[in-house]
Design an enzyme around this catalytic site. Sequence first.
Site, short mmCIF file in Angstrom:
data_model
loop_
_atom_site.label_atom_id
_atom_site.label_comp_id
_atom_site.label_asym_id
_atom_site.label_seq_id
_atom_site.Cartn_x
_atom_site.Cartn_y
_atom_site.Cartn_z
N GLY A 51 0.83 -1.19 0.00
CA GLY A 51 0.00 0.00 0.00
C GLY A 51 0.86 1.24 0.00
O GLY A 51 1.97 1.21 -0.51
N LYS A 71 -10.29 18.12 -12.21
CA LYS A 71 -10.62 17.73 -10.84
C LYS A 71 -9.97 16.41 -10.48
O LYS A 71 -10.66 15.44 -10.17
CB LYS A 71 -12.13 17.66 -10.65
CG LYS A 71 -12.85 16.89 -11.76
CD LYS A 71 -14.33 16.72 -11.47
CE LYS A 71 -15.02 16.10 -12.66
NZ LYS A 71 -16.43 15.91 -12.49
N CYS A 89 -19.04 26.44 -29.06
CA CYS A 89 -18.94 26.80 -27.64
C CYS A 89 -18.38 28.20 -27.50
O CYS A 89 -17.49 28.59 -28.25
CB CYS A 89 -18.02 25.80 -26.92
SG CYS A 89 -17.48 26.33 -25.30
N CYS A 92 -21.89 24.75 -18.11
CA CYS A 92 -22.15 23.36 -18.49
C CYS A 92 -22.92 22.63 -17.39
O CYS A 92 -23.78 21.80 -17.66
CB CYS A 92 -20.86 22.60 -18.74
SG CYS A 92 -19.64 23.49 -19.69
N CYS A 125 -26.68 25.21 -21.70
CA CYS A 125 -25.75 25.69 -22.72
C CYS A 125 -26.55 26.34 -23.85
O CYS A 125 -27.32 25.67 -24.52
CB CYS A 125 -24.93 24.53 -23.27
SG CYS A 125 -23.84 25.01 -24.60
#
Lengths: 491, 1517
Positions: free
Chosen positions: B271, B973, B1138, B1144, B1149
Site C-alpha cells: 500500500g 478535478k 462553444c 455546463c 448551454c
Amino acid sequence: MAKQPMLKFVSIERDMPKKRSATERAEDFKEIYAEFAAEKAKEQASRCSQCGVPYCQSHCPLHNNIPDWLHLTAEGRLQEAYEVSQATNSFPEICGRICPQDRLCEGNCVIEQSGHETVTIGAVEKYITDTAWQEGWVQPLAPARELDKSVGIIGAGPGGLAAADRLRRAGFQVTIYDRYDRAGGLLTYGIPGFKLEKDIVMRRNQQLVDGGVTLKLNCNIGEDITFEALRAQHDAVIVATGVYKIRDLDVPGGALSGVVQALDFLATSNRENFGDDVPEFTSGALNAADKNVVVIGGGDTAMDCVRTAIRQGATSVKCMYRRDRANMPGSQREVENAEEEGVVFEWLSAPEAFVNDLKIQDVKTVAGQAGPVRGVLGHKMRLGAPDATGRRMPEVIEGSRYVEKADLVIKALGFEPEDLPHLFDQPELPVTRWGTVKAEFGSGKTALPGVYAVGDIVRGASLVVWAIKDGQDTANAIIAELQPSAAIAAE
Amino acid sequence: MTYENTTAFGPDWMKQQDQKRQWMTQNSLYREEDEHASCGVGLVVSINGKASRKVVENGIAALKAVWHRGAVDADGKTGDGAGIHVQIPVRFFYDQIRRTGHEPRQDELVAVGQVFLPRADFGAQETCRSIVESEVLRMGYYIYGWRHVPVEVSCLGEKANATRPEIEQILISNSKGVDEETFERDLYVIRRRIEKSAAASGVGQLYIASLSCRSIIYKGMMLAEQVAVFYPDLMDERFTSAFAIYHQRYSTNTFPQWWLAQPFRMLAHNGEINTLKGNVNWMKSHEIRMASTAFGETAEDIKPIVPSGSSDSAALDAVFEALVRAGRNAPMAKTMLVPETWSKQGKDLPDAWRDMYSYCNSVMEPWDGPAALAMTDGRWVCAGLDRNGLRPMRYVVTGDGLLIAGSETGMVPVDEATVREKGALGPGQLLAVDMSDGKLYHDTAIKDKLAAAQPFGSWVEKINELDAPLARVTEAPLFTGADLRQRQIAAGYSIEELEQILAPMAEDGKETLASMGDDTPSAVLSKKYRPLSHYFRQNFSQVTNPPIDSLREYRVMSLKTRFGNLKNVLDESSAQTEILVLDSPFVGNAQWEELTRHFNAPMVEIDCSFAVGSGPSALQTGLERIRAEAEDAVRSGAGHLVLSDHASNAEKIAMPMILATSAVHSHLTRKGLRTFCSLNVRSAECIDPHYFAVLIGAGATVVNAYLAEDSLNDRIERGLLNGTLTEVVSRYREAIDQGLLKIMSKMGISVISSYRGGLNFEAVGLSRAMCAEYFPGLMSRISGIGVSGVQKKAEEIHAAAWQGATGVLPMGGFYKSRKTGETHAWEAQTMHMMQTACDRASFDLWKQYSARMQSNPPIHLRDLLAVKPIGDPVPLEEVESITAIRRRFVTPGMSLGALSPEAHKTLNVAMNRIGAKSDSGEGGEDPAHFHPEPNGDNPSAKIKQVASGRFGVTAEYLNQCEELEIKVAQGAKPGEGGQLPGMKVTDLIARLRHSTKGVTLISPPPHHDIYSIEDLAQLIYDLKQINPRCKVTVKLVASSGVGTIAAGVAKAEADVILISGHNGGTGASPATSIKFAGLPWEMGLTEAHQVLAMNNLRDRITLRTDGGLRTGRDIIMAAMMGAEEFGIGTAALIAMGCIMVRQCQSNTCPVGVCTQNEELRSKFTGSADKVVNLITFYAQEVREILASIGARSLDEIIGRADLLGQVSRGAEHLDDLDLNPLLIRVDGADTVVYNRDRPRNTVPDTLDAEIVRDAARFLQDGEKMQLSYSVQNTHRTVGTRISSHIVTKFGMRNALQEDHLTIKLTGSAGQSLGAFAAPGLKLQVSGDANDYVGKGLSGGMIVVRPAMTSPLVAADNTIIGNTVLYGATDGHLFASGRAGERFGVRNSGAKAVVEGCGSNGCEYMTGGVAVILGTVGANFGAGMTGGMAYIYDPDSLAQSRMNMETLVTCPVTIVHWQEQLKSLISRHAEETGSPKAHDILRQWDVEKDHFLQVCPKEMLVHLPHPLSDEAKSIPAE
C-alpha cells in the site's frame, strides 16, 4: 446554486419596457419607453446566462460589468447594482437610453447570438440608475481630500463631463468651459428629448456643480479666453470640444430657403422644449409643422431629425439614404421606431439637387434657382462591388431620376472637426489630415505638454459611450501623472 | 567472476546509474522520494508457535504465486524486490557457527545480523565490518564471526546482479546473559548506532536487513519465485520457522535498490502511506520525549527514529519497531499507528474500543493510506488492514494449524478437506497469533483484549470535547461598515469571490460548482494580486493509491482536531489525555473567544503584521520576530499560540498568514517544540476551503476566518442571507468542512490530524530559498516569488485598501472573465476569430487568431520559452504532410452526457474523417454508432474510455475501438469523482449507461479496481484480454511524481500515457478544484518524458498530452517536451460553437454543445467540417513552424527540450523563475525511437488461450460445449478472451443458451474471474476466487461454490474477494459464501446472490439485483441510485449498517418482489447447492419475513410495482 435566479433565458422570453403608442408619442417630446416595473426588471435581468466570457462586456467600450449588475438586479439588490454600474460608467442612465445596444452589448449577447434573443441590457441599465436617483442613492461627489491640482476642460459634452466626474472624485479642482449656455453638449442640444429627456442631463450637470466643479458657460476659447491662458491657469487641459463643423452636401440648391442643417434643427427644437424663446422656431424656419420634410442621411442624427419632425407636426416625413436598410450606419431600432411613427424611408436614393419646382430635369439646368425649396431631385441607387473596406459602394441607376416633394430639407450628413489650431491660435497642436487632434491612445495625451484630448475631436464623430470612455481614461492618466498615489484608488 | 565485466551492467554502470539519479534529482523534475511501491504481501504462521519446515516451504510457495503482483524489468529477470522474514533456525546457525571454528554457547541466545555490504569496494567492506563489530562489542556482546551467505547469482537479472551487495551474516552471542527482550532492544540500539556511524563515515552501502535473536530477513532484487533459489539457505532442511512473512514489490522505478526490498524489520506493507510527510514531521516532535523514556541514556542513538530518506513503508516500519522496542506488542502498535475508523462508526463499536481509539487519537496521528500489513514483534504475528480496507487480505486456517494470510487466496495450496476457516479481513481489522500462547485471535477478540489491557475508559474521561460549548455561543462580527470594506480590499477580496465563492457556501453549505477549464495565468505569472494560497497546488492520488469518496464514505474520515500538549507517545497513563478536542478546525469569531476561555494552559497572541514603510526586508524581519516570539512563548510555558493579522490597519500591513503559520510551525518543529503547543490562526485572507487547507497543511491547529465571517454578517445586514449569523456561519463551516474533506480525500487522506503540517502541496512559483526556510519539505521546482516579492505584493494591496478613497471592491475575474480582472486565454475576440476561421476554412484568419493568442501576456510556463531552430529553414514541401500530422491529434474524453449527442457525434465523425482519433469519454456510446452512416462517415470513437463509473463499459463497447483509455484522473478535478444529475439523464443516456431516466449517476473518485499500481496492471491485463487488438492508454494528470507513476504504468504494459494538464475542461466541478489541483502539463509531461527515458522505458510508450493546447506553437512546444500526440478539447468545442459560457453544469448551454435539453440542442451549429478545419489549421501551422526551424517531421523534434530556451524570467519582483528543470535532456533520450505504429505491448496468455483452442467447435459452429480445468490464483482473467470471441462472433445480444459454453474450474481462481463475460458463457468454480470477480460482467454467468469435500459452512466463510461485479451491466453471479469489500459496486444490471459481504456493499449501484443471504458490512448501499437489494437479516442487524442517504428499506411484502427474490434464491440453490439457500426455501413462509428490501429513493417513481402498500406515502424526492 439552486438559489441563483439566473440563466432563465431558457424559460423566459425577451421583453422590453412598454413603448408608448406611436400616435401618443408623436404628440410630445417625452421618452417613448416606459420604465420597467421592478419585477419586470428582475425577470429580464434573470435571463442573463452569466457567461464565462461576457461578450456584452467585451463589446462595451466602457467594459461595463454587465453580467454582475444584471445578477444583482435579478436578486433585487438594486443599490449594489447601481454601485457596480456607476463604477465603470459615469452616466449609466444616459448610456442605457442612447447607446446603440443592438450594435454593442445586446448585439453580441451570447444568448442573442445563439438564437434566444438578447437580454435587455440597456433597459435594465437605465432602470437601475433611474431608481438610484429616485431612491437618493446617488451620492454627491465628495472627494476624500482636496488636491491642489487643477484641470481645465474645454467642452461640457459627455467626454468632458466624464473626465470632470472622475477628476473631481479624486480631489482635483476642475473647471469646464463651454460655448453654449447649458452644459451637456450634444446630450443637451443634439439629442432629442424623446430619446433622452433633458432633466436627466441637467441633474448630472447639477451633480457636478454641487460636487464643486466650476462651469464657465458661454465661453469661447480663443475669444473669451486664450488657450494659452488656460494652460497657464491649469495643471492640465483637456480638449473635449466635440466636432461641430457641418459635413455639407455640395449639390445645387443648397441656398434655397428651407434647406437646413440637422444640428440647427435639433438644437432649435431642444431649446424650444426647454421653454427658451427661439425666434427661428417661431418664424417657422426651423419648424416642421405642416410641412413635407425630407431628411438626407442614414445615421443616428438623421433618425433624430425625422422623429423630431414628426413631433413638430410635419405633414409627411421622408428619409433619403443612398444605401439600403442593412447597410445604414444608424441604429435599426431607431429605424423601427421612426417607421412606427410614420416616417417613410427612401432607401437607395441619393439627392442630386434641391429644387424649387417639382419638374424632373437635368441637374445642370437647376443652377441659379432661388426661393423656397419645393423638392429634392434624386436618383435611385443600387449596391455595387465592395470597396477596399468591404462595404458595397452605391452606384447610380441610370434613368431613375425622380423628385421628392419637400418644404423642409434637413441635411444630416455628419460632422467634422473645426480647425482647432486656428481657432485656439495654437499651431503646435497636432492634428491629423482630417482635422482631428492627434492624441495618444488610452491616455489622450497630445504633443503639447499637459494638454489632453478626448472624444469626437480625437475620434471624429462617434458614440457618446466612446466619449465617456475617453474622458475616464484621460482622467485616469492625469491622476496617475499628477497624483500617483490617488491612482490606486481610482482603479 | 568476469560476469560483471562482460556485460553492459558492470560496476561502472552502477556508478553511472547512481550519478544519473543524483543528477536528475538535482536538475530535472524527477525526485527520488516520488517513487512508489506496492505489492503482494502475506504471512504463514503456525498457530501453536512450533517451528517447522512446512511454514518456510509454504512461504516460499506463496512467493511463487504472487509474481504477477510485481513487475519485471526489461531484462525479464530483475524484479522490483522480494523477500521473506522467518525465525532464526537455531540448529542451522549452530552448524554455521561450528564452521567458523567456534562451539556455539548453547546456554546463550544467538543473534544473527543479515548485512548488505558494498561488494566491489573491498576497502569499504572492511570499514563496514569494523563499524558493525565495534558497535556490537561496545554494547558488550560476543561475536562468533561472519558468514558469507551463499547465493545463486544465475537467477538474477543483469541489473540486479550489477547492484548486488555482498551479503553476509554476523553471528552474535548473548554473552551478557540478559533476557530476550533486553537483548532484542540492545540489538536494536546496536543497529541504529551502526547506521549512524556508517552514515557519519560516509559509507553508503551498508545496510542491515535484520539484526535479531529471533528472526532473520532474506530479501533482494530477484523475482518473487527466485528468492529461495537465490538464497539456498532457505532450501536447507534444517531451516525451520514458526512464521514466514513474505513480500513481493512492484515499484514505479526501475533502478534496482536492494535495501528497498521488503519485508522490513517488523512489517511488510502493501500500500502507501499518504500522510508520510506529516507523520514524519510529527515524529520529530514526539521522539524527543518518547526516546528518553524507553531508551534512557541511549535515547540519542536511536534518533531520528525515522531515518531520513526512508520510504513510506520503511518509515512506518521504523516507528512500529520503536514502539515495539519500547514495550508495546505488535497488535497494539498496529492499533496506534493504523487504527480503524471509530469516531463515526455507528452503534456497533464497543465502548471499550472507542475509549481505546480515543486514547490513541490523543497521543498519535494515524499513518493513513492503503495498507495491508503483515507484522511480527517476535511473539505476535499479525495481519491487518487500514481503516478503509483498500488492500485485500484473505486468510485461511488449515487443518494442521497454520494461519495463511495474504493478498490473494490460493497462494498456498491447502487441503480443502480439512480446512477450518476461510476469510477476508475487513477495513481496520486485525488478525493476530500469539505464538507463545499458541492462540489465534480474530478481530473482535484481539481488540477486546487490547482494550481491556489498560483503563482507557478512565483515561479518556479527561478529554474535553468542546463542540457543545462552542455550539452554544452567538456569533458576532469583528469588523463592520467602512472598516470592513477597507479590510476586504486589503485582504484581496473581490465581488466575484464574495458572490460566487463565499455566498453559496453560506447559503447551501456547499461549495459552488463551475465548469470548463482554467485559462488564467499561474499566480507567479499574474500581474494581479494573488493570495499566497494560489501558489499552492493540491496533491492528489492517482494509480499508486486511491482517492477516497468523502461524500459516500464520510464515515471513515475525520476532522477531529486536538489541542493542547501531546505528551509522551509512550506514556500509558492518563497524563496524556488532558486535552481539548473539536470536531473541526473551523472556529467562528465568537467561538474563538469561547475557545480561549477553555484553554488549559497560558495563551500567547502574536501579531502578524509589519509597519508600513519599514524597508525592503520588513517582512523578513517580521517573520524572524514572530518565530522568536513563538519560541519564547513556548519556552516560557505557553500551551497555545495565536497567530493573527487582525491588528493590521492603515499603518500595519498583514503578513500572508500562510507564510506566517508555516514560518512558526517549521521553526517550532525544528526546535522540537511544536507538540508543546497548539497553533491557532486568525486570517483575513482566508475565505475558501483551499486557503483553509493550506493553512492547516502549514501547521495550523484551528483557523478563524474572521473577515469571511464579517463579510457574511454584512450580507445578512443587507438582507441577502437568511438566518442569524450563527446559523450562516454554521453553514459556512459545513461547506469548509466538506471542502477540507474533499481536499484530503483526493490524496487519499482520511484524518486531518495526519494531514496537518504535512504540506501536501506542490508550490508553483515560490522561490526555492523561501520554501527551504519557511516551507521545509514543500516542493517548488521552478522557483519564483520570494519573501521580498511577497512583501511588495502585500504592500501594494495594503495601499490600495488604506490609501485609496473609493472603497469599492474590485470586480474579480478569476473564475469568469472580466475586463478589469485576471487575463483569460479565451476571450471574445479570439474565440470569434477562431470560429470564423473554422467556419470559412480560412487559414489566414487562423493565423491572425494564433498571433493574437501569442500576444497575450504570459499565461503558461511555456509562454516564457522560445523555440530555437535545428538548422536553416527547409522548403515547406519537404516537411511531412498535413495528413500525417493530423493523425497525431485526439479529441480527449468528453462524455455523452456532458456533451449533447450532436456535439459528441460530430467530434467522432470529424476525427475519423482525417484518420485521427476521438475519445468516447465516460458513459458509453450508442451501439448504432458501430455501423457507418449512409454517407460513409464513421460515428464511432476510435478510443473508448474506461472511467471509474464504468458506465456503458460492456464487452461489445470494449471491442469497438482501436484504443482503450483508462481515465485515472481528470485535469480539472484530479482525485475527485463526478455526478451526472438526474435532469441530464435522458432516455438515450439512460439506455447507454444501463440506468434509469432521470436518476442521478455517480462516478466514484477512485476506480475501485485500481487502488495501487499492481491493480492497474491487472486492469490493463483485463482490457488486453477482452480486446485482443487494442492499445491501452492510461490518462494521468500532471503532478509532482507523475514521472515515476508513468514508469510504473509503462511497466504495467500500457501502450500510451496521456499527461493531462490541470487546465483541462470539465462539465462540472467544484470551483476551487478547477483552480488549485494538478500542475501544468509542461511540468508533468517533461517529468514523465525524463523519467521514462531514464528508465529505458520511453520507447515502449507513446506519450500524449492535453490541456490548453491552443495554437500550432503550443503543439511544437509540447512535442519538444516529449509529447507525440496531442489532445484538443476546449478548442474543438469552440470550433463547434462553444463560447465559454461556463454553465455546463446547469444544462443550459445556449449553443447546444453541452446540454441535453432538446430545445437548446436545436441551437447546435457545429459541423464535422469545422472540426476538420480546426485540426487542419493546427497541422498546417505546425508544418510551417517545422519548416521554419529546419525540421522535416515532428518526430525530429520530439523530446528535444534542448530546442527550447527561456526568454523571459517573469516579472521584476520575482526571484529567479527558473524553467531549466523542464528543459533537461536525459542521457540516452537521443536514441529513443518514436514509433507510434509499433504493435501493442504484449501480456502473457491466460488460461483462455487453452479454452479458445478447446472451444473451437463452439466458436466455429456454435455447438454447446463443456470444458473443465484446474486453476490457481496465478490464472487471472479467466473467461475474458473467450468472451471477446463470443462478442465478435455472435454479438452481445446473441441467441446463445446461458450455459452454451460451460467452463468448469477447480481450485482458486485468480483475479478478475469472468471479467466482461459475455452471454452464452458460464463459468463454474469449485473452490474460491480472488478480487474482481465478474468485473464488467456483460451477460455471462459465474458460479462459485466451495469444493465438494470442504467441511466449511459456506455462509460463514469468504469465497470471493473484493470489488465483485464492478461495473457489471448484465448477467448472473451465484457464490456460495461471503464476498469481500465493495460487493456489487457500480453494478448496473447483473443479478447476484451471495451469502454475506464486507463493507460498502452495493455502493453506487444503478441497476441489477443483489441478494445477500448473510450479514453485510458497514456503509451498505452508499450512493446507490438504482437497482434493488435484498438482505437476509433475521437478527435485524442490517439497518444499522446502511448508508441511508439515498435509500429506503422495507420488508418484502409485495408479491412481485417476493417472486423476484425467491426465484433468485432458487436459482442460487440450484447452481451452487447452497445449504443456506435450501434452508431458507424450505421455510419460505417464515423466512421471507426475514428479508429487508433496499431500494433507492430516486427509483420509487420508476418502479413497476410499489415497494409496499404503505410505500405510496413515502415521498419520492
